[in-house]
Design a protein around this motif. Structure first.
Motif, short mmCIF file in Angstrom:
data_model
loop_
_atom_site.label_atom_id
_atom_site.label_comp_id
_atom_site.label_asym_id
_atom_site.label_seq_id
_atom_site.Cartn_x
_atom_site.Cartn_y
_atom_site.Cartn_z
N LEU A 117 0.82 -1.21 0.00
CA LEU A 117 0.00 0.00 0.00
C LEU A 117 0.85 1.26 0.00
O LEU A 117 0.50 2.27 -0.63
N ALA A 132 0.63 4.10 -2.67
CA ALA A 132 0.33 5.47 -2.26
C ALA A 132 1.36 6.46 -2.78
O ALA A 132 1.06 7.66 -2.92
N PHE A 188 -7.61 15.92 -1.99
CA PHE A 188 -7.09 14.61 -1.61
C PHE A 188 -5.57 14.61 -1.53
O PHE A 188 -4.95 13.54 -1.57
N TYR A 193 3.36 13.18 -0.02
CA TYR A 193 4.19 12.67 1.08
C TYR A 193 3.94 13.42 2.39
O TYR A 193 4.47 13.02 3.42
N SER A 218 0.63 14.09 3.17
CA SER A 218 -0.80 13.87 3.36
C SER A 218 -1.05 12.99 4.58
O SER A 218 -0.22 12.17 4.96
N PRO A 219 -2.21 13.14 5.21
CA PRO A 219 -2.52 12.30 6.39
C PRO A 219 -2.67 10.83 6.04
O PRO A 219 -2.31 9.97 6.85
N TRP A 220 -3.20 10.50 4.85
CA TRP A 220 -3.37 9.09 4.51
C TRP A 220 -2.02 8.42 4.23
O TRP A 220 -1.83 7.25 4.57
N PHE A 221 -1.06 9.15 3.68
CA PHE A 221 0.27 8.57 3.48
C PHE A 221 0.96 8.39 4.84
O PHE A 221 1.62 7.37 5.07
N ALA A 230 -0.55 7.86 7.66
CA ALA A 230 -1.21 6.76 8.37
C ALA A 230 -0.63 5.41 7.93
O ALA A 230 -0.32 4.55 8.77
N ILE A 231 -0.47 5.22 6.62
CA ILE A 231 0.12 3.96 6.13
C ILE A 231 1.55 3.83 6.62
O ILE A 231 2.00 2.75 7.03
N TYR A 232 2.28 4.92 6.61
CA TYR A 232 3.68 4.93 7.05
C TYR A 232 3.79 4.52 8.52
O TYR A 232 4.60 3.66 8.88
#
Length: 530
Positions: free
Chosen positions: A45, A49, A83, A89, A91-94, A96-98
């Protein structure tokens, strides 16, 4: 038919323990998060991402490209920006995955490290009773020594082959247990720790690192000092202040480049004068694959081009000279740009300036112009320099306080009629040393050109950590793929004239070559050869 009756719990039986559902949910979630399967999914993921970061321009790399994308896609760009398509790099979604991947790796590595340490300190298990039931079995032959001495000799030979051994006495003789291949798990753990170090390096590099870009024109009058106000673009980490930047200044003395016959760059190098911490200047140079290191920052050469030198003489006889970089648009360095003269035509008697008499020139520069008159360079070297220009007179819009590009005239001023074209439909052609006399008697002289270089300045305090992590990751991966864990056992029992040896082997991992290794090992044991 058998009937099973439900019997009530007796008074002596302990009541069943009730499991807290919240605790059970947290425990199961942690087990799922720290499983290897989840770590691999999160790693996949994270790679997916990062794909938008290579598709869409990023604000941290080039804000002008982002602005151009907004101008070209006025409806789509705002939706993508919601989005974080232009700040992938950050972003909150990146993130979160990190963070989930980081947590998952820690949860995977710590228990495996404990188990590996326990395995390293545990002696190999004793031989099974039936060695002939193992996947590999062989007769080790007869030895003239007594069983105890023969077992000790076998253990000594196995230790020379880097086996961990243990000799045990049994009721019917002696056994030798040997194990090898623990470096495989060591390599796995080393690879995971390397990934953790890379993740830590990326995170701290974003916090404490910074990077900037600067277009540097040759000449001492174009001297550049490392400050946020002198960067064309700069991005500082959240833990970095403008005062934390190292102090150095430089100016480019020369720029040399060579090209192949088809125009592809062969090499280019920038020669600069450098001063650090207010010290004396020194001469040095750098190229694409040989960056300049100043104050812990790397200065990389990422682009090149030409900057025409133009001298404008106004209606009162005052002259101004400007050096303006024209940005390349193709591999042959066909370049576009503008030259603006806002402070011209100032009446010396009143010392006042009429904003309607400001001058702007836009055009195309060709390092090697052709004979067909096309506005496209034939070669990137400066063999036949030609400058095509269009002249505009009026209010350039620079006094409005609104930000504008230095590489294009204000199109709004042209549409409103505040800036009017005075050069006709066809552009005027100038070569070095030539002058252009405008309709009001003012002149524009094409003095010549200078070279410019686009430099990238980057400081990453975790660069060494990232390098060590990459090297350790590669070493761990090689160990994990090349080393195989296996066990061998030898049973030594009394026999006529000495002792008899029986051997068995078991590969602990998928290892197709273990059969040949086991056969060679037992043959050497049987023949007594090294």
């Amino acid at each position: 038919m058998t009937v099973v009756e439900d019997r009530p719990a007796t008074a002596d039986a302990p009541p069943p323990k009730r499991v807290n559902p919240v605790w059970a949910l947290l425990r199961n979630s942690w087990r799922q998060l720290t499983s290897m399967r989840t770590a691999l999914i999160l790693l996949f993921l994270l790679a997916v991402a990062a794909v938008p970061g290579s598709i869409f321009p990023q604000r941290g790399v080039n804000r002008e490209n982002v602005s151009e994308y907004f101008a070209s896609n006025p409806k789509l760009a705002p939706i993508l920006d919601r989005f974080f398509a232009f700040d992938v790099y950050a972003s909150p979604w990146f993130a979160a995955i990190y963070l989930l991947l980081f947590t998952s790796l820690i949860g995977c590595v710590v228990p495996r490290l404990r188990d590996h340490f326990r395995a390293l300190t545990t002696v190999p298990p004793d031989a099974p009773k039936r060695l002939d039931r193992l996947p590999h079995h062989a007769d080790g032959g007869r030895r003239p020594e007594e069983p105890a001495a023969a077992a000790a000799e076998l253990a000594k030979r196995l230790r020379r082959g880097r086996f961990r051994t243990r000799v045990r006495e049994t009721p019917d003789g002696w056994t030798v247990a040997a194990e090898k291949g623990y470096l495989k798990e060591t390599g796995n753990l080393l690879f995971h720790f390397a990934m953790l170090s890379v993740l830590v390096g990326v995170g701290f590099g974003q916090w404490y690192g910074w990077h900037a870009n600067r277009l540097l024109i040759a000449g001492q009058d174009q001297e550049f000092c490392n400050a946020v106000t002198q960067h064309d673009e700069s991005v500082l980490g959240p833990r970095v202040d403008a005062s934390d930047l190292p102090e150095f200044c430089l100016w480019m003395t020369d720029f040399s480049s060579t090209f192949q016959e088809n125009g592809i760059p062969k090499s280019f190098r920038a020669s600069v004068q450098v001063s650090e911490d207010g010290g004396a200047y020194r001469q040095t140079s750098f190229s694409v694959n040989d960056p300049l290191r100043l104050g812990g920052a790397n200065i990389n050469l990422i682009g090149q081009g030409y900057a025409p030198v133009l001298r404008y003489t106004d209606r009162f006889g005052a002259s101004q000279e400007k050096v303006v970089a024209f940005l390349p648009t193709d591999n042959m360095l066909t370049s576009e740009g503008v030259v603006q003269f806002p402070d011209v035509n100032i009446d010396p008697s009143t010392n006042t300036r009429d904003p309607k008499l400001q001058m702007g020139f836009e055009g195309v520069f060709l390092p090697t112009g052709g004979t067909d008159g096309s506005a496209q360079s034939k070669y990137p070297a400066e063999n036949n320099p030609v400058l095509y220009l269009a002249a505009y007179r009026g209010d350039l819009g620079l006094d409005s306080g609104k930000p504008s590009s230095v590489y294009a005239l204000n199109r709004g001023q042209i549409q409103d009629g505040d800036l009017k074209k005075i050069s006709g439909e066809r552009p005027y052609v100038l070569r070095p040393g030539e002058k252009w006399t405008l309709d009001d008697g003012t002149t524009l002289e094409f003095v010549g050109t200078r070279r410019f270089a686009t430099i990238s300045i980057r400081h990453d305090p975790t660069q060494l950590l990232m390098l060590v992590g990459a090297v350790l990751g590669l070493a761990g991966l090689m160990l994990s793929l090349s080393v195989h864990r296996r066990r061998v056992w030898f049973r030594v029992v009394p026999a006529e004239g000495g002792s008899a040896v029986e051997a068995g082997g078991l590969p602990r991992t998928d290892y197709s070559g273990f059969g040949d290794e086991f056969a060679a090992l037992t043959r050497h044991i049987k023949e007594g050869t090294p």
